[in-house]
Write an enzyme that holds these catalytic residues in place. Structure first.
Site, PDB file in Angstrom:
ATOM      1  CG  ASP A  87     -11.446  12.287  63.576  1.00  0.00           C
ATOM      2  OD1 ASP A  87     -11.335  11.132  63.132  1.00  0.00           O
ATOM      3  OD2 ASP A  87     -11.457  12.388  64.803  1.00  0.00           O
ATOM      4  CG  ASN A  88      -7.283  12.928  65.320  1.00  0.00           C
ATOM      5  OD1 ASN A  88      -8.289  13.560  65.611  1.00  0.00           O
ATOM      6  ND2 ASN A  88      -7.101  11.659  65.577  1.00  0.00           N
TER       7      ASN A  88
END
Length: 495
Positions: free
Chosen positions: A262-263
Site C-alpha cells: 500500500d506504500n
C-alpha cells in the site's frame, strides 16, 4: 469525520488560483468516500516550497492570499476541489492486511499544470472511513520529515511525490508522547498504489478492477493501450519504473523503511515518507525502521522486496492479464532492469558514461571496502567524485584504515580510464554523488527548532536539498560527518 454537507463546505470558498479538472471522482463511489477535512485549530505556516508552487502555476505570493492558510489546514473549502478519501488494501510486512485506505489523507482533486496533471492531497486532515484505529492526524515531526524528503528526493532526480507546504497547530496529538498536529499538502501525478488494485482483486470485484486499470492506462500509460495485452504491458511498465526507482535509492543510500504494497506507487514514485533514512556509515544490512524487528526492509533487502511487491501487483492484475505466462514475463524483467540501472548509476558515479564489466567490478569492490570499514556512504562517494575531478588522492585515502586496499582501488580507477580511452567525466561523477542528503540528525535539529516556533532551518535545508550536488559553502558543515549522537536516533512507524 466531516461530510461534504458540513457548514465549512457552505462557507465562502477559497480560490487557490488552480485549474481544477476531472480526476478520480469520475471512477464512482466504489473507489472512494466523499468528505471534508476536519480542521486543525489556529493553524500557522511551517514551511512552503516555492519550486513546487511554481510548477503548479501559482504566483510567488500565493500563500499570502486570504484563506489559503486555512484551506490547506483543512479549515476552509477550496473552490473547485472535490475532497475524498480512497479505499485500498495491501500487504504489510509481507502479510495480507485486508482493507486499508486513506486513513489520514484527503484527495483534494486534480489540477492542470504546465507539466501535466497533478493531484493534491492533505495528509493529517482528520478521520476518514478508513482510519481504522487511528486518529487521522499527522504530527509535526513526521510532517517536516516528509516535506523535506519529498523535495530532497526531487532535487536528487529520484521519482517522488512532492510537497507544497506544511501547516501546524498547537492542537495536541497523542503518539508515544503528546505531540502537536500538522498537515502536509502533497502533490503527485497520481496517488494510486499497488494496494488499490489488490483491494478489488482480492474482493473479487472484476468490474471495478478493470475500471481502475483502464483509468491508469488511459491517463498515465497510454502506449500500453496499443499492446497485444494492455494489462500485461501495464504491469511491465510498472516493473520498469519500480526497478529504476529502487536502483536510484540504492545509489544514494536511501532506505524507505515501510515498503508495504500500500506504500508502492503505480507510477514508480517514492511515496509515504515515514521511517526513512539516508545511510550514514555504510552497512548493507542496516534497518532504518525501529519497528522492523525482522529487518524485512533493510537496505540490502529493498530490491527483493520491491520485486515481491510487484508479484503481488501481478497477482492482482491476473484476472485482467489472463495468462500467467504473460504476467511472469513482465515480472521477470525486474532483476535485469534493476541490475542494469544500478550498474549505469555506479558507472556514472565513477565518471563513466556507460557500465562495463570493469566498472561493475570496481563499484562492487569499492562498496565491499566501504562495508568492511563502515565508511560514510555519502561522503565516500562524494570525495571519490571530487578526486575524479582533480582533488588529491588523500581526500579519499584518509577515509579508510586499509591503505593498501584503497590504493589498489584508486589504481583500478586509473586502469578503468585507460581501458575506455576517455578521461573520466568529472561533472558526471559530481552530479551523481550528492554533497548533501537529508540525514536524520539534520531533520531532528530542524524539528527541535520547529517545536520552538523557529522554522528557519527547515527553509535553509530546503534550499540546500533542492540543489544537493552543489557545494553550498555557507552550509558546508551539513555535508560533513554526522555527530556521534546520530547513531542513537530511532525512527519508527509512529507518525
Amino acid at each position: 469525520m466531516a461530510s461534504p454537507d458540513t457548514p465549512m463546505a457552505e462557507a465562502a470558498a477559497v480560490d487557490l488560483g488552480l485549474r481544477w479538472q476531472p480526476g478520480l471522482q469520475a471512477l464512482g463511489s466504489d473507489f472512494y468516500t466523499p468528505l471534508s477535512p476536519d480542521p486543525i485549530r489556529d493553524p500557522y505556516w511551517i514551511a512552503r516550497s516555492a519550486a513546487m508552487a511554481r510548477e503548479l502555476g501559482l504566483r510567488d505570493v500565493w500563500w499570502q492570499a486570504p484563506g489559503v492558510l486555512e484551506a490547506l489546514s483543512g479549515s476552509a473549502f477550496i473552490q473547485g476541489s472535490t475532497p475524498l478519501a480512497t479505499v485500498y488494501s495491501g500487504h504489510q510486512f509481507g502479510v495480507w492486511a485486508g482493507q486499508l485506505g486513506d486513513g489520514r489523507a484527503l484527495w483534494l482533486g486534480e489540477v492542470a499544470t504546465p507539466g501535466g496533471p497533478q493531484e493534491l492531497q492533505l495528509k493529517g486532515s482528520g478521520l476518514t472511513p478508513y482510519s481504522r484505529m487511528g486518529d487521522g492526524r499527522a504530527v509535526l515531526r513526521s510532517s517536516i520529515r516528509e516535506f523535506l524528503c519529498s523535495e530532497a528526493m526531487h532535487g536528487l532526480g529520484i521519482a517522488t511525490t512532492r510537497a507544497l507546504c506544511v501547516t501546524g497547530s498547537d492542537q495536541p496529538v497523542r503518539r508515544e508522547t503528546i505531540e502537536t498536529a500538522a498537515v502536509v499538502t502533497r502533490v503527485a501525478p497520481s496517488f494510486i498504489r499497488f494496494g488499490h488494485f489488490e483491494h478489488f482483486s482480492h474482493g473479487n470485484q472484476p468490474g471495478p478492477l478493470r475500471t481502475l486499470a483502464d483509468y491508469v492506462i488511459d491517463r498515465d500509460y497510454p502506449a500500453c493501450r496499443d499492446a497485444a495485452n494492455p494489462y500485461a504491458a501495464l504491469l511491465a511498465e510498472v516493473v520498469r519504473r519500480t526497478a529504476a526507482m529502487v536502483a536510484q535509492w540504492q545509489a544514494v543510500g536511501f532506505m524507505h523503511g515501510v515498503m508495504n504494497t500500500d506504500n508502492m506507487s503505480i507510477l514508480g514514485l517514492t511515496i509515504d515518507y515515514g521511517p526513512f533514512q539516508f545511510m550514514d556509515a555504510y552497512d548493507p544490512r542496516h534497518i532504518c525502521n525501529h519497528s522492523d524487528h525482522a529487518g524485512r526492509y533493510s537496505y540490502e533487502n529493498q530490491p527483493g522486496v520491491a520485486h515481491w511487491n510487484l508479484f503481488a501487483l501481478g497477482q492482482a492484475l491476473l484476472p485482467l492479464i489472463g495468462e500467467v505466462d504473460d504476467a511472469m514475463a513482465a515480472l521477470h524483467g525486474f532483476k535485469p532492469q534493476f541490475d542494469a540501472e544500478l550498474a549505469r548509476l555506479h558507472a556514472a558515479k565513477l565518471g563513466q558514461a556507460s557500465a562495463t564489466p570493469s566498472s561493475r567490478a570496481l563499484a562492487g569492490e569499492w562498496l565491499g571496502l566501504m562495508a568492511r570499514e563502515r565508511t560514510d556512504f555519502t561522503i565516500a562517494w562524494r570525495r571519490l567524485a571530487q578526486h575524479i575531478a582533480g582533488a588529491p588522492a588523500d581526500t579519499v585515502q584518509d577515509l579508510f584504515h586499509d591503505r593498501a586496499a584503497i590504493d589498489q582501488l584508486l589504481l583500478q580507477l586509473k586502469e578503468l580510464t585507460a581501458q575506455s580511452g576517455l578521461a573520466p567525466d568529472a561533472n558526471l561523477a559530481l552530479n551523481h554523488s550528492p554533497a548533501f542528503v537529508l540525514r536524520n540528525y539534520l531533520a531532528e535539529q530542524a524539528i527541535a527548532l520547529a517545536k520552538q516556533k523557529d522554522f528557519s532551518m527547515i527553509q535553509d535545508l530546503l534550499a540546500v536539498l533542492e540543489r544537493p550536488y552543489d557545494e553550498h559553502p555557507q552550509h558546508a558543515a551539513w555535508a560533513g560527518f554526522p555527530p556521534d549522537w546520530a547513531d542513537q536516533i530511532q525512527i519508527s512507524c509512529s507518525s
